[in-house]
Design an enzyme around this catalytic site. Structure first.
Site, PDB file in Angstrom:
ATOM      1  CG  ASP A  59       3.007  45.481  94.610  1.00 31.82           C
ATOM      2  OD1 ASP A  59       4.202  45.703  94.306  1.00 31.82           O
ATOM      3  OD2 ASP A  59       2.525  45.768  95.719  1.00 31.82           O
ATOM      4  CB  ILE A  60       7.403  44.459  90.876  1.00 29.27           C
ATOM      5  CG1 ILE A  60       8.483  43.548  90.291  1.00 29.27           C
ATOM      6  CG2 ILE A  60       8.007  45.568  91.725  1.00 29.27           C
ATOM      7  CD1 ILE A  60       9.351  44.215  89.230  1.00 29.27           C
ATOM      8  N   GLY A 104       7.236  55.986  93.530  1.00 29.69           N
ATOM      9  CA  GLY A 104       6.913  54.964  92.540  1.00 29.69           C
ATOM     10  C   GLY A 104       7.329  53.565  92.974  1.00 29.69           C
ATOM     11  CG  ASP A 140      13.587  53.693  94.370  1.00 35.10           C
ATOM     12  OD1 ASP A 140      14.006  52.709  94.979  1.00 35.10           O
ATOM     13  OD2 ASP A 140      14.261  54.737  94.205  1.00 35.10           O
ATOM     14  CB  THR A 147       6.920  53.887  81.679  1.00 34.10           C
ATOM     15  OG1 THR A 147       6.564  53.015  82.767  1.00 34.10           O
ATOM     16  CG2 THR A 147       7.727  53.139  80.645  1.00 34.10           C
TER      17      THR A 147
HETATM   18  P1  ADP Z   1      10.794  55.895  86.755  1.00 32.75           P
HETATM   19  O1  ADP Z   1      11.367  56.982  87.617  1.00 32.75           O
HETATM   20  O2  ADP Z   1      11.862  54.970  86.190  1.00 32.75           O
HETATM   21  O3  ADP Z   1       9.857  56.425  85.713  1.00 32.75           O
HETATM   22  P2  ADP Z   1       8.524  54.995  88.407  1.00 32.75           P
HETATM   23  O4  ADP Z   1       8.574  54.198  89.664  1.00 32.75           O
HETATM   24  O5  ADP Z   1       7.996  56.392  88.488  1.00 32.75           O
HETATM   25  O6  ADP Z   1      10.011  54.954  87.790  1.00 32.75           O
HETATM   26  O7  ADP Z   1       7.679  54.215  87.313  1.00 32.75           O
HETATM   27  C1  ADP Z   1       8.143  53.067  86.645  1.00 32.75           C
HETATM   28  C2  ADP Z   1       6.988  52.118  86.417  1.00 32.75           C
HETATM   29  O8  ADP Z   1       6.745  51.375  87.604  1.00 32.75           O
HETATM   30  C3  ADP Z   1       5.667  52.811  86.081  1.00 32.75           C
HETATM   31  O9  ADP Z   1       5.073  52.104  84.987  1.00 32.75           O
HETATM   32  C4  ADP Z   1       4.843  52.624  87.344  1.00 32.75           C
HETATM   33  O10 ADP Z   1       3.451  52.545  87.074  1.00 32.75           O
HETATM   34  C5  ADP Z   1       5.365  51.286  87.812  1.00 32.75           C
HETATM   35  N1  ADP Z   1       5.114  50.915  89.215  1.00 32.75           N
HETATM   36  C6  ADP Z   1       4.862  51.706  90.281  1.00 32.75           C
HETATM   37  N2  ADP Z   1       4.696  50.951  91.389  1.00 32.75           N
HETATM   38  C7  ADP Z   1       4.863  49.647  91.018  1.00 32.75           C
HETATM   39  C8  ADP Z   1       4.791  48.379  91.678  1.00 32.75           C
HETATM   40  N3  ADP Z   1       4.537  48.290  92.994  1.00 32.75           N
HETATM   41  N4  ADP Z   1       4.981  47.250  90.943  1.00 32.75           N
HETATM   42  C9  ADP Z   1       5.251  47.315  89.624  1.00 32.75           C
HETATM   43  N5  ADP Z   1       5.324  48.468  88.939  1.00 32.75           N
HETATM   44  C10 ADP Z   1       5.135  49.622  89.616  1.00 32.75           C
END
Ligand code: ADP
Length: 174
Positions: A12-13, A34, A36, A121
């Site tokens: 989890d980033i 997501g 964000d 993605t």
């Molecule tokens: P976008 O609108 O650019 O597609 P998303 O947030 O829907 O952005 O997805 C971008 C990536 O972030 C996806 O691979 C998703 O699985 C991933 N993601 C979602 N939550 C987290 C998190 N807490 N930490 C890291 N990556 C995440």
């Protein structure tokens, strides 16, 4: 060497203790779902207040810097990836530009370690393997021309993303 400064992990980033994490934001910079949503939730409401002070939000392919607020990361770079439309709308070029602009912004602010999510993605539907390949090749090219960045971490969420990025990294290895 560029490749020894690249890591691919599953995490989890919002939990990472790096100088700067990247947010896959939208052009309004007003938060969303997501990654964000996870970043805004973890950073706290002052992040949204800071985002509101950025004139014009963030056009697709660009990047903007804010503080990390309650995150362990000192800073957040908000970048807006392209929405996948089938591949004929410069999606590849815009995605590569997100990585280049984010890396350029970190260097410009003297930051040494960065973590990226897999931009575009998720909700934006960019094909995973294609996005991972662009992410890794663009970053490796940037690092080859820059020795100030110490570490770039690709922070994958889920096994398919981890595998795609590991495969893309392996594809770069000489
Ligand atoms: P976008 O609108 O650019 O597609 P998303 O947030 O829907 O952005 O997805 C971008 C990536 O972030 C996806 O691979 C998703 O699985 C991933 N993601 C979602 N939550 C987290 C998190 N807490 N930490 C890291 N990556 C995440």
């Amino acid at each position: 060497m560029a490749l020894d400064r690249i890591d691919v992990i599953a995490a989890d980033i919002t939990t990472l203790a790096v100088d700067v994490i990247v947010n896959a934001a939208n052009e309004s910079l007003r938060g969303g779902g997501g990654v964000d949503g996870a970043i805004h939730a973890a950073a706290g409401p002052d992040l949204l207040e800071e985002c509101k002070t950025i004139p014009g939000g963030c056009p697709t392919g660009e990047a903007r810097l804010t503080h990390g607020h309650k995150l362990q990361a000192q800073y957040i770079i908000h970048t807006v990836g392209p929405i996948w439309q089938g591949g004929e709308a410069n999606e590849d070029g815009l995605l590569a530009q997100c990585y280049r602009r984010s890396l350029g912004l970190m260097v410009g602010n003297n930051l040494k370690t960065i973590a990226f999510p897999a931009i575009s993605t998720g909700v934006y539907r960019f094909p995973l393997e294609r996005a991972a390949s662009i992410a890794l090749s663009t970053t490796a090219a940037f690092l080859t021309g820059d020795d100030r960045i110490e570490k770039v971490t690709f922070c994958c969420f889920g096994e398919p993303s981890l595998h795609a990025h590991e495969k893309a990294l392996a594809g770069l290895t000489p």
